[in-house]
Enzyme design. Structure first.
Site, PDB file in Angstrom:
ATOM      1  CG  ASP A 183      -2.092   0.901   1.107  1.00 44.38           C
ATOM      2  OD1 ASP A 183      -2.291   1.459   0.008  1.00 44.38           O
ATOM      3  OD2 ASP A 183      -2.818   1.082   2.095  1.00 44.38           O
TER       4      ASP A 183
ATOM      5  CG  HIS B  39       0.198   1.938  -9.488  1.00 39.28           C
ATOM      6  ND1 HIS B  39      -0.093   1.568  -8.185  1.00 39.28           N
ATOM      7  CD2 HIS B  39      -0.891   2.629  -9.914  1.00 39.28           C
ATOM      8  CE1 HIS B  39      -1.309   1.991  -7.857  1.00 39.28           C
ATOM      9  NE2 HIS B  39      -1.813   2.640  -8.885  1.00 39.28           N
TER      10      HIS B  39
ATOM     11  CG  LEU C 199      10.006 -16.882  -3.125  1.00 44.12           C
ATOM     12  CD1 LEU C 199      10.021 -16.866  -1.598  1.00 44.12           C
ATOM     13  CD2 LEU C 199      10.264 -15.478  -3.673  1.00 44.12           C
TER      14      LEU C 199
HETATM   15  C1  FPP Z   1      -1.947   0.097  -3.386  1.00 51.26           C
HETATM   16  O1  FPP Z   1      -1.477   1.433  -3.391  1.00 51.26           O
HETATM   17  C2  FPP Z   1      -1.368  -0.642  -4.505  1.00 51.26           C
HETATM   18  C3  FPP Z   1      -2.079  -1.231  -5.513  1.00 51.26           C
HETATM   19  C4  FPP Z   1      -3.549  -1.209  -5.593  1.00 51.26           C
HETATM   20  C5  FPP Z   1      -1.415  -1.913  -6.639  1.00 51.26           C
HETATM   21  C6  FPP Z   1      -0.189  -2.720  -6.321  1.00 51.26           C
HETATM   22  C7  FPP Z   1       0.595  -2.866  -7.579  1.00 51.26           C
HETATM   23  C8  FPP Z   1       1.939  -2.843  -7.668  1.00 51.26           C
HETATM   24  C9  FPP Z   1       2.818  -2.819  -6.496  1.00 51.26           C
HETATM   25  C10 FPP Z   1       2.649  -2.837  -8.993  1.00 51.26           C
HETATM   26  C11 FPP Z   1       2.572  -4.033  -9.863  1.00 51.26           C
HETATM   27  C12 FPP Z   1       2.522  -5.363  -9.198  1.00 51.26           C
HETATM   28  C13 FPP Z   1       3.158  -6.462  -9.638  1.00 51.26           C
HETATM   29  C14 FPP Z   1       2.962  -7.761  -8.934  1.00 51.26           C
HETATM   30  C15 FPP Z   1       4.097  -6.437 -10.756  1.00 51.26           C
HETATM   31  P1  FPP Z   1      -2.516   2.612  -3.593  1.00 51.26           P
HETATM   32  O2  FPP Z   1      -2.594   2.944  -5.036  1.00 51.26           O
HETATM   33  O3  FPP Z   1      -3.837   2.256  -2.956  1.00 51.26           O
HETATM   34  O4  FPP Z   1      -1.812   3.771  -2.775  1.00 51.26           O
HETATM   35  P2  FPP Z   1      -2.499   4.942  -1.941  1.00 51.26           P
HETATM   36  O5  FPP Z   1      -3.282   4.291  -0.823  1.00 51.26           O
HETATM   37  O6  FPP Z   1      -1.344   5.746  -1.443  1.00 51.26           O
HETATM   38  O7  FPP Z   1      -3.377   5.696  -2.909  1.00 51.26           O
END
Ligand code: FPP
Length: 243
Positions: free
Chosen positions: A27, A44, A138
């Site tokens: 997050d 992201h 892993l």
């Molecule tokens: C939450 O942060 C994150 C996500 C919804 C997406 C997670 C995706 C990645 C880490 C990148 C790609 C993944 C892989 C496996 C290659 P948020 O957008 O909710 O952050 P915020 O709460 O600060 O808005």
């Protein structure tokens, strides 16, 4: 009970042990980007680099299984453009990293209702799982279109479809039908960015997991943060309701 029991109660925990199975709610990508006056996709993208680092560090630390929450069943509520960006990033990640994952002997599992994604992405995901299926290092699990309640509902539906009698329905019957069947019991669940919620992630599996919340935003999460979490886990006393 014999001391050789395979019960999760005997497995992996406390006394300086390394957790066998670590899960992460990644997050804070959006906040990381907005603090830099950048678009959310930049957060992201930086989050994707943190995924790469974390997989490497997990292998180095001797963690057996790593489960990452990449797209929740609630993430469809985000603007269509962000959903599209996330899907694109996932395809890009698979294409760019597959060789490296294979070289590092990583095996890939997917959990969630990911077959509902676009056909191109589903095909890429299936090919990646197949290519890494012979590996014994892993165990990397990516949660895609995943919701913990949905997973339990699907397990209940499978129990009905399998024709089990009420007396045959126990924890093992449910566990055998969860998406995570075959993985080691969850030891440690980490959430980054200072939020202290499960957000529908691994609800069943988290029953006896240690929970660790860190203020670090996911794109900043690095090997030292994972090592700190592993050390904190090793210092916790796990009692599973006992004394
Ligand atoms: C939450 O942060 C994150 C996500 C919804 C997406 C997670 C995706 C990645 C880490 C990148 C790609 C993944 C892989 C496996 C290659 P948020 O957008 O909710 O952050 P915020 O709460 O600060 O808005």
């Amino acid at each position: 009970m014999s001391s050789a029991s395979a019960s999760p109660i005997q497995d992996g925990g406390g006394g300086g042990a390394v957790p066998r199975h670590v899960a992460i709610i990644m997050d804070g990508n959006g906040r990381w980007a907005s603090r830099r006056l950048m678009p959310r996709i930049a957060g992201h993208r930086a989050g994707m680099e943190a995924v790469r680092r974390t997989i490497q560090s997990a292998g180095t630390l001797g963690i057996e299984a790593l489960t990452l929450f990449a797209f929740s069943s609630e993430n469809w509520r985000r603007p269509a453009e962000e959903v599209r960006d996330l899907m694109g990033l996932l395809r890009f990640y698979l294409k760019r990293e597959i060789k490296e994952l294979d070289r590092n002997n990583v095996r890939l599992h997917l959990i969630g209702d990911w077959r509902r994604f676009d056909a191109d992405l589903v095909r890429d995901l299936e090919q990646a799982v197949a290519r890494l299926s012979g590996n014994g290092g892993l165990q990397l699990t990516i949660a895609l279109n995943y919701g913990g309640q949905d997973e339990i509902v699907r397990a209940a539906q499978a129990i009905v479809a399998d024709g089990l009698a009420a007396a045959e329905v126990d924890a093992a019957a449910i566990e055998q039908r969860l998406d995570t069947r075959g993985l080691p019991p969850l030891d440690l669940l980490i959430r980054t960015s200072g939020e202290a919620r499960l957000s529908n992630f691994l609800l069943w599996q988290a029953a006896y997991a240690e929970l660790l919340f860190t203020d670090v935003l996911w794109p900043d999460f690095d090997a030292a943060d994972l090592e700190k979490a592993v050390i904190a886990f090793g210092q916790r006393e796990r009692r599973y309701g006992g004394r």
